[in-house]
Structures are given as structure tokens and as C-alpha cells.
Design an enzyme around this catalytic site. Structure first.
Site: not given
Ligand code: R5P
Length: 301
Positions: A39-40, A96, A131, A170, A193, A195, A220
Site C-alpha cells: 500500500g505504500e 470545514r 467560514h 445556510d 440549516k 446539522r 452551495d
């Protein structure tokens, strides 16, 4: 300065790199990449980069594996003698989680910015999720330039949607909803909104009587699980409005997001081409290439 420009794709971003090369005149470099059996990540830069200003083109969604490849590639380009290494990342992930909402949480926007600022010399991106951080400069220590999507989105709406009203799901969306509506010359509205979880949102409509008869264009910055726009579509339909058009600047479309939007009655689902996606896309890559050209020193020649 007379530094040659070159562009190289992170795995998965070849089309973006080709477009940047075409728009900027940069030489397109080859990269061999594969995974070892465990996986490397294996990377090999196939062309000469000594003395070049190199633009790395990336599309990090999902972000984690690509981010590590980015770190290895940026280091390798420097070791091979690149003079500058910049990054075009039309969708900037990890924006986020911009506060510690619960004790002990990782504020990944800040950590990701700190790491990227140590890895590349500059960053060009499209409307990141700003934000609680008001600008990228609050968290990035390198020149980080934002390409706005509003002009191209507004143009698309003007051409494709008769009698639109731009609707943000939102309060965070007010910044781009206001901008797009002003450019189109149409009204806008912002919903409320809440969440409740990754896959659960509640949306309340303010009184929208004055918008009756107009087509809601739900706008959005990110379509991730699709829940935000799906719930907004249903609420608007329930209140008697016309079927909504959905526009996401960045279409991540996790799991069944696209089907969810269709089931919720979307008249159309459109994204900007910051990430590859099925369906119609609004082209921002010409603007992105111009910004990258300047950041990479293309005008200094
Ligand atoms: C919220 O912070 C963003 O602006 C988007 O509203 C959000 O990422 C959309 O996520 P989802 O599609 O999962 O509802």
C-alpha cells in the site's frame, strides 16, 4: 527572471495538468506512480525539473492518500532542483473543521494549512470553505490565492435558468449567494440549516412568498453527502415552489449523493469543474490557470 514553467499531475489529476499546460504554455512533465503491494506509494519524476518553476496539479478527493503523494512529490521536485514548487488544488479539502466544536477534536483546517505551507511555495484554489477563517491568509503562511466561482456561476444561471432566485441552504452560503444574485440581477434567499450529524440536516424556510413563480437555484460551495441540498429541495417543493436547480461549486458526491438529489426532485445538478464529476460542469480552469501562471512567475520572464 527566466525560469521555465513546468506542470506535473498528482495521481488522478492528469486532465487538470494537461489543461494547465495548454493554458499556460508550461511543459507537461511525466510522473510514474503506483502502490507497493503493502500500500505504500511509489513516485518517480520522469523529466528534468532542475531550475524550473513547477506547478503541481492536484484533485484531492478523497484527500488522505493524495495528500501524502503530494508531500512526497513536492519534496522530490525540490531535491531534483526545481526552483519553485506551487500547487493548484481547485478543491481545497479540510476546510470545514475550522474550530474545535467538541473538546479534544482536531482542527484539521489549521493542521492541513500548516503542513501544506511547509510543503509548497504557493497555492491556487477555488472558493475554499471560508467560514470561521475569513481568509486563507489566517491559516496559510504561503501566498494562497482564491479564484472566485461567482462570475462563471452567474453567467451559467443567466443562460440556463429563466426567472431564477438564488437560494443558499445556510447562513454560510450567503457570501456567494449574494454575489451570484447581484451578478444575475435576481433576488436571493438564505435558508436556516441545523446539522444533526454527517447524514442528517434540518432546514427551515423563511417566508418566501415574494419568490413564487421563480425557479430556485440552490447554490452551495460543497455537495458532499448531498443531504443539505436534498433536504432544501424537499422543503422548497413542500412549500409549493418550482423544482430547484442545484449548483455545487465542488461536487464531492459521497456515496449515493447524486441519486439522493435526483430522488429529491432536482431539476438539474450542476458543478464547477474543480473535481471530475458526471453531469454538466461550469468551467473555471481558464481562470485557475491564469492565477497559477502569475503565482508561478510566468509573467516575470
Ligand atoms: C457546509 O459547511 C458546507 O457549506 C456544505 O453545506 C456542506 O459541506 C454540504 O454537505 P452535505 O452535502 O454532506 O450536506
Amino acid at each position: 527572471m527566466n525560469t521555465p514553467l513546468a506542470v506535473i499531475a498528482l495521481p488522478g489529476a492528469q486532465a487538470l495538468a494537461e489543461r494547465l499546460a495548454q493554458e499556460t504554455g508550461a511543459r507537461l512533465l511525466g510522473l510514474e506512480s503506483r502502490r507497493f503491494p503493502d500500500g505504500e506509494c511509489y513516485l518517480r519524476v520522469l523529466d528534468e525539473v532542475a531550475g524550473c518553476s513547477v506547478i503541481v496539479a492536484g484533485q484531492l478527493s478523497p484527500p488522505d492518500a493524495g495528500a501524502l503523494a503530494l508531500m512526497f512529490l513536492a519534496d522530490t521536485l525540490r531535491e531534483l532542483g526545481a526552483r519553485r514548487v506551487g500547487l493548484v488544488l481547485p478543491y481545497l479539502p479540510y476546510m470545514r473543521q475550522d474550530a474545535r466544536f467538541h473538546p479534544g477534536e482536531a482542527v484539521t483546517s489549521v493542521s492541513f494549512a500548516r503542513w501544506l505551507s511547509g510543503s509548497v511555495d504557493w497555492l491556487a484554489t477555488v472558493d475554499p470553505h471560508l467560514h470561521r477563517h475569513k481568509t486563507l491568509g489566517e491559516i496559510y503562511r504561503i501566498p494562497a490565492q482564491v479564484v472566485p466561482s461567482a462570475p462563471a456561476v452567474a453567467q451559467w444561471v443567466k443562460v440556463h435558468v429563466p426567472r431564477p432566485v438564488i437560494v443558499g441552504p445556510d447562513e454560510e452560503s450567503l457570501q456567494w449567494v449574494e454575489d451570484v444574485a447581484a451578478r444575475v440581477g435576481c433576488p436571493h434567499a438564505v435558508l436556516r440549516k441545523r446539522r444533526l450529524g454527517d447524514h442528517e440536516v434540518q432546514i427551515e424556510l423563511p417566508p418566501l412568498d415574494r419568490l413564487a413563480g421563480r425557479t430556485p437555484v440552490l447554490l452551495d460551495d460543497i455537495i458532499s453527502s448531498g443531504r443539505t441540498l436534498a433536504v432544501a429541495l424537499r422543503e422548497l417543493r413542500g412549500a409549493g415552489h418550482l423544482p430547484g436547480v442545484c449548483i455545487g461549486v465542488h461536487g464531492l458526491f459521497a456515496d449515493d449523493a447524486r441519486a439522493l438529489l435526483q430522488d429529491a426532485g432536482a431539476a438539474q445538478v450542476v458543478t464547477c469543474n474543480t473535481l471530475p464529476a458526471d453531469g454538466p460542469q461550469i468551467d473555471l480552469l481558464g481562470d485557475v490557470a491564469r492565477v497559477a501562471f502569475d503565482l508561478a512567475g510566468g509573467r516575470d520572464k
